[in-house]
Design a protein around this motif. Structure first.
Motif, PDB file in Angstrom:
ATOM      1  N   ALA A  68      44.310 -30.858  16.839  1.00 43.03           N
ATOM      2  CA  ALA A  68      44.171 -29.400  16.942  1.00 43.03           C
ATOM      3  C   ALA A  68      44.291 -28.709  15.586  1.00 43.03           C
ATOM      4  N   VAL A  69      45.236 -29.172  14.766  1.00 41.72           N
ATOM      5  CA  VAL A  69      45.484 -28.449  13.511  1.00 41.72           C
ATOM      6  C   VAL A  69      44.249 -28.427  12.602  1.00 41.72           C
ATOM      7  N   PRO A  70      43.623 -29.602  12.354  1.00 39.90           N
ATOM      8  CA  PRO A  70      42.410 -29.525  11.518  1.00 39.90           C
ATOM      9  C   PRO A  70      41.326 -28.668  12.158  1.00 39.90           C
ATOM     10  N   GLN A  71      41.237 -28.742  13.518  1.00 36.91           N
ATOM     11  CA  GLN A  71      40.222 -27.921  14.204  1.00 36.91           C
ATOM     12  C   GLN A  71      40.491 -26.446  13.977  1.00 36.91           C
ATOM     13  N   ILE A  72      41.761 -26.072  14.157  1.00 38.15           N
ATOM     14  CA  ILE A  72      42.131 -24.662  13.977  1.00 38.15           C
ATOM     15  C   ILE A  72      41.891 -24.247  12.528  1.00 38.15           C
ATOM     16  N   LYS A  73      42.321 -25.131  11.608  1.00 43.22           N
ATOM     17  CA  LYS A  73      42.110 -24.836  10.182  1.00 43.22           C
ATOM     18  C   LYS A  73      40.622 -24.685   9.891  1.00 43.22           C
ATOM     19  N   GLY A  74      39.829 -25.632  10.449  1.00 45.10           N
ATOM     20  CA  GLY A  74      38.382 -25.612  10.220  1.00 45.10           C
ATOM     21  C   GLY A  74      37.756 -24.339  10.752  1.00 45.10           C
ATOM     22  N   THR A  75      38.150 -23.963  11.982  1.00 41.42           N
ATOM     23  CA  THR A  75      37.593 -22.758  12.596  1.00 41.42           C
ATOM     24  C   THR A  75      37.967 -21.520  11.788  1.00 41.42           C
ATOM     25  N   ALA A  76      39.236 -21.478  11.376  1.00 41.65           N
ATOM     26  CA  ALA A  76      39.702 -20.322  10.596  1.00 41.65           C
ATOM     27  C   ALA A  76      38.953 -20.250   9.269  1.00 41.65           C
ATOM     28  N   ALA A  77      38.805 -21.415   8.618  1.00 41.32           N
ATOM     29  CA  ALA A  77      38.115 -21.439   7.323  1.00 41.32           C
ATOM     30  C   ALA A  77      36.663 -21.010   7.487  1.00 41.32           C
ATOM     31  N   ALA A  78      36.029 -21.481   8.591  1.00 44.90           N
ATOM     32  CA  ALA A  78      34.630 -21.115   8.829  1.00 44.90           C
ATOM     33  C   ALA A  78      34.502 -19.616   9.061  1.00 44.90           C
ATOM     34  N   ALA A  79      35.464 -19.060   9.830  1.00 45.31           N
ATOM     35  CA  ALA A  79      35.423 -17.619  10.108  1.00 45.31           C
ATOM     36  C   ALA A  79      35.585 -16.821   8.817  1.00 45.31           C
TER      37      ALA A  79
END
Ligand SMILES: [Zn+2]
Length: 286
Positions: A68-79
């Motif tokens: 979850a953490v990399p996914q959340i980080k990835g989504t946040a970074a993409a946003a």
């Protein structure tokens, strides 16, 4: 305790008929044994199962966090990246110029396709993509324009004070000619940017549509951009545009395969043009 004596004890309890001291003792002993067995099994379970359950839960938890953490980080970074790109693009203005359609003039016409319509469709789709990405976009025309002639395209474009202008056309020659090519200006201070833009456009369209990249040509090259150059200097109308301008001949309307691409995949031409524009701004001077 045997089944029989157990049953007796149960019955004497149930019927309140009194039990013999022996039965009472047996009953208590049986109850105590059952309690001890239950306690022992409980302890055994705790000793063997609990650590395993704990370990499994921990492992599952760690795995979930790890995913979850990399996914959340990835989504946040993409946003954040998207927002930053939109903010950056909002400072960029692009004029798209769908070729022809002025005062009833249609451009080339093959396979029931009119060039003015093909050009406009791609321009409108390109506008959608660019505006979604935050760019400011203006079109020299958004439908047939019966009120203006070709000279209006440059007048309109210059009034917008854009960073770049892209004139969108489709090519025509004999039926075997196929591919994508572009024209750039000559004799202007913006020629180098015009050339770079032209090259990015043909490269992007060729790659996305699987078309041959024929090349880029100066606006006065005979038989290519300047069809009347035999009479001397013949500038293209893009010459009158102040911003760096390229004229893309997306594909050949006169070729059956190219015409099918223009009909079936206008969105891919638009995407290719939008990506070329993005690269133009992202790699200035390269
Ligand atoms: Zn044309």
């Amino acid at each position: 305790m045997s089944i029989r004596s157990g049953l007796l004890a149960f019955l004497c309890l149930l019927l309140f008929a009194g039990c013999t001291p022996q039965e009472e003792a047996d009953l208590k002993a049986a109850a105590e044994q059952a309690r001890q067995t239950a306690v022992a099994r409980g302890k055994e379970y705790l000793a063997t199962e609990a650590p395993r359950v704990k370990e499994t839960a921990l492992a599952e938890g760690k795995k979930a966090v790890g995913t979850a953490v990399p996914q959340i980080k990835g989504t946040a970074a993409a946003a954040v990246g998207t927002a930053a790109a939109r903010a950056r693009n909002s400072l960029r203005k692009v004029v798209l110029d769908p070729g022809h359609g002025w005062q009833g003039e249609s451009g080339a016409s093959y396979f029931d396709l009119k060039e003015k319509d093909v050009n406009l469709k791609i321009a409108l789709l390109t506008q959608q993509i660019l505006e979604r990405d935050g760019y400011r976009v203006a079109l020299t025309r958004t439908a047939d324009d019966p009120d203006h002639d070709l000279a209006y395209a440059a007048q309109f474009a210059n009034a917008q004070k854009p960073d770049i202008v892209i004139s969108i056309h489709a090519n025509a020659a004999d039926a075997s000619a196929s591919g994508t090519e572009a024209c750039h200006t000559v004799g202007k201070r913006t020629d180098e940017q015009s050339k770079r833009l032209a090259k990015l456009l043909t490269g992007s369209i060729a790659a996305r549509l699987g078309l041959q990249e024929i090349g880029i040509f100066p606006e006065n090259s005979p038989g290519k951009c300047a069809r009347t150059a035999s009479t001397g200097w013949a500038k293209l109308y893009i010459h009158d545009m102040d911003a760096p301008t390229a004229l893309i001949e997306t594909a050949f309307l006169s070729n059956r395969g190219d015409a099918k691409l223009l009909t079936d995949r206008p969105g891919d031409f638009a995407q290719a043009i939008a990506e070329a524009i993005e690269r133009y701004f992202e790699s200035p001077g390269k």
